[in-house]
Design an enzyme around this catalytic site. Structure first.
Site, PDB file in Angstrom:
ATOM      1  CD  GLU A 131      14.633 -62.247 -80.508  1.00 41.35           C
ATOM      2  OE1 GLU A 131      13.805 -61.968 -81.388  1.00 41.35           O
ATOM      3  OE2 GLU A 131      15.399 -61.395 -79.998  1.00 41.35           O
ATOM      4  CD  GLU A 186      12.338 -55.185 -79.471  1.00 45.33           C
ATOM      5  OE1 GLU A 186      12.576 -56.097 -78.652  1.00 45.33           O
ATOM      6  OE2 GLU A 186      12.486 -55.334 -80.694  1.00 45.33           O
TER       7      GLU A 186
HETATM    8 ZN    ZN Z   1      13.054 -57.852 -79.553  1.00 44.91          ZN
END
Ligand code: ZN
Length: 274
Positions: A131, A186
């Site tokens: 994160e 991501e």
């Molecule tokens: Zn993520």
């Protein structure tokens, strides 16, 4: 990933639309060729406003020891990130979901269900580091720049009609979800996460171990992982990429790194008591 009321999203999106278009700061080495028109100071401000909206929709954990623990773990990782000059905020949501998310500007939330699901501090640190990777790489405002760039352009083409802009913004963000990062975002957050874990002294294998745990859990309890899988790429791809990133780290150094702490065990005991 959370879904906010359309009105909250709309006012948030429109605020961004009014921002100055001076060039946003890029973080050394990780934002190359990614246009971002939102300055970092504005991003932090937006993150704060957005976090207030999020906190109207979710229930936060009020357990002091738990909050202090998550905050200190998060801060130690953030200090070793590529963007360590901004304040970071780590909070625990009282929900069974196994998920975590980051808002632009350093606001990071982790669900209680995720803390219950992990088996070691390095796994939990891996999630937080991922994160932090989204925040450090400024993925939120990169996405907004890309999407609003299009909508602003469209509104100009349509005669700069504000209500038209509203419709476009609602169409772009109202249903798709503002916080859905792209697959390449991501992958970058995973790559950065491995690096931040290692730099902080954690065993970077924690990230891969967490993915393996999720794969197993998905078979047993698919419901609590529904949102996680809806907002993240397949775990098998992520596991491979994380292993490739780890291969760059000397193995003898990984053995020396942290996997657990007495504080983590204490938090686990707290949850088991409830
Ligand atoms: Zn993520």
């Amino acid at each position: 990933m959370v879904y906010l009321k359309k009105s909250a999203l709309l006012s948030f999106v429109l605020t961004i639309g009014l921002l100055s278009t001076s060039c946003g700061m890029s973080v050394k080495g990780i934002n190359k060729f990614q246009p971002n028109v939102i300055p970092l100071s504005q991003e932090i401000d937006l993150g704060r406003k957005f976090s207030k909206e999020v906190e109207k929709e979710v229930k936060l954990m009020r357990l002091r020891v738990l909050n202090d623990y998550i905050d200190s773990l998060g801060q130690s990782l953030a200090k070793n990130s590529d963007l360590n000059t901004i304040p970071y905020h780590f909070k625990v949501i009282n929900g069974k979901q196994i998920n975590a998310f980051a808002l632009p500007g350093g606001y990071i939330y982790v669900y209680r269900g995720l803390i219950e699901a992990v088996d070691s501090e390095s796994e939990l640190a891996g999630v937080l580091a991922h994160e932090i990777g989204h925040v450090a790489a400024r993925h939120g405002t990169e996405q907004m720049t890309r999407q609003l760039g299009f909508s602003i352009l469209a509104s100009i083409l349509l005669g700069n009609n504000p209500s038209q802009l509203e419709i476009l913004a609602a169409r772009l963000f109202g249903t798709a979800g503002l916080l859905a990062y792209s697959r390449s975002n991501e992958a970058e957050a995973d790559r950065l996460g491995v690096r931040y874990l290692y730099k902080t002294g954690y065993n970077p294998e924690g990230m891969g171990e967490f993915f393996e745990r999720l794969q197993a859990l998905h078979k047993d309890k698919p419901n609590i992982l529904e949102k996680f899988f809806a907002t993240h790429p397949p775990l098998s791809n992520r596991l491979e990429a994380v292993k490739a990133e780890m291969a760059k780290i000397p193995p003898e150094e990984i053995k020396e790194s942290i996997k657990n702490s007495p504080e983590f065990s204490m938090v686990k005991v707290l949850f088991n008591k409830e």
